[in-house]
Every structure is written in structure tokens, then in C-alpha cells.
Scaffold this motif. Structure first.
Motif, PDB file in Angstrom:
ATOM      1  N   CYS A  33       0.852  -1.183   0.000  1.00  0.00           N
ATOM      2  CA  CYS A  33       0.000   0.000   0.000  1.00  0.00           C
ATOM      3  C   CYS A  33       0.893   1.240   0.000  1.00  0.00           C
ATOM      4  O   CYS A  33       1.892   1.282   0.712  1.00  0.00           O
ATOM      5  N   HIS A  34       0.541   2.218  -0.812  1.00  0.00           N
ATOM      6  CA  HIS A  34       1.290   3.468  -0.913  1.00  0.00           C
ATOM      7  C   HIS A  34       0.330   4.633  -0.676  1.00  0.00           C
ATOM      8  O   HIS A  34      -0.861   4.533  -0.949  1.00  0.00           O
ATOM      9  N   LEU A  35       0.881   5.753  -0.200  1.00  0.00           N
ATOM     10  CA  LEU A  35       0.075   6.963  -0.017  1.00  0.00           C
ATOM     11  C   LEU A  35      -0.433   7.474  -1.360  1.00  0.00           C
ATOM     12  O   LEU A  35       0.314   7.457  -2.350  1.00  0.00           O
ATOM     13  N   CYS A  36      -1.666   7.932  -1.390  1.00  0.00           N
ATOM     14  CA  CYS A  36      -2.177   8.592  -2.591  1.00  0.00           C
ATOM     15  C   CYS A  36      -1.340   9.849  -2.826  1.00  0.00           C
ATOM     16  O   CYS A  36      -1.019  10.571  -1.885  1.00  0.00           O
ATOM     17  N   PRO A  37      -1.002  10.137  -4.085  1.00  0.00           N
ATOM     18  CA  PRO A  37      -0.236  11.349  -4.356  1.00  0.00           C
ATOM     19  C   PRO A  37      -1.049  12.616  -4.068  1.00  0.00           C
ATOM     20  O   PRO A  37      -2.280  12.585  -4.066  1.00  0.00           O
ATOM     21  N   ALA A  38      -0.345  13.714  -3.817  1.00  0.00           N
ATOM     22  CA  ALA A  38      -1.013  14.999  -3.640  1.00  0.00           C
ATOM     23  C   ALA A  38      -1.926  15.250  -4.841  1.00  0.00           C
ATOM     24  O   ALA A  38      -1.587  14.893  -5.970  1.00  0.00           O
ATOM     25  N   GLY A  39      -3.089  15.831  -4.600  1.00  0.00           N
ATOM     26  CA  GLY A  39      -4.062  16.083  -5.655  1.00  0.00           C
ATOM     27  C   GLY A  39      -5.063  14.952  -5.835  1.00  0.00           C
ATOM     28  O   GLY A  39      -5.990  15.058  -6.624  1.00  0.00           O
ATOM     29  N   THR A  40      -4.862  13.850  -5.082  1.00  0.00           N
ATOM     30  CA  THR A  40      -5.778  12.719  -5.130  1.00  0.00           C
ATOM     31  C   THR A  40      -6.121  12.293  -3.706  1.00  0.00           C
ATOM     32  O   THR A  40      -5.489  12.732  -2.747  1.00  0.00           O
TER      33      THR A  40
END
Length: 79
Positions: A33-40
């Protein structure tokens, strides 16, 4: 063996599948699992993908769980 549902994952030897936490998405090639990118963002109960904010809203930081209306965020020391 049973395949995990879309948006779920497991590690070798696990007896059950699990979902990524809100603000994260599952990356199949890395099995992490990865963090959602900025803007999402990804909200509670949504699985597998980060969504783009609607027009007039933004998610300024990685790992956002919702979008904020533009102009609604005050800087430090202000309200």
C-alpha cells in the motif's frame, strides 16, 4: 488458494486478504500500500485506487482521505 478481491492484498502465508487504509492505494507489482499522491484521495470504504479531486477542490498532501474546497484552508496561526 483463493485470489483476493480487487483492491485487497495478502502477503505469502497470510490466511486472509486485507484492504489498504484510507489515503492509500494498493500497488500490485510491489504488493504494498502506498500513499495517494497529492491532488488525489481515497475515502473510507473505497479500495484499490486514488481519485482525483473535483473541480474547485484539492488534496494538498500525500495520503489525503478527502478533498478540501479551494480557499478553505487557512495557514498556521490563522482561522
Amino acid at each position: 488458494c483463493t485470489n483476493c478481491a480487487d483492491g485487497e492484498h495478502s502477503n505469502p502465508g497470510d490466511s486472509s486478504c486485507r484492504q489498504c487504509l484510507s489515503g492509500k492505494y494498493y500497488d500490485e507489482p510491489s504488493n504494498k500500500c502506498h500513499l495517494c499522491p497529492a491532488g488525489t484521495y481515497s475515502s473510507i470504504g473505497e479500495v484499490g485506487e486514488c481519485k482525483t479531486c473535483d473541480d474547485g477542490k484539492f488534496a494538498e498532501i500525500e495520503g489525503s482521505i478527502e478533498c478540501t474546497p479551494c480557499g478553505a484552508v487557512c495557514g498556521p496561526g490563522s482561522t
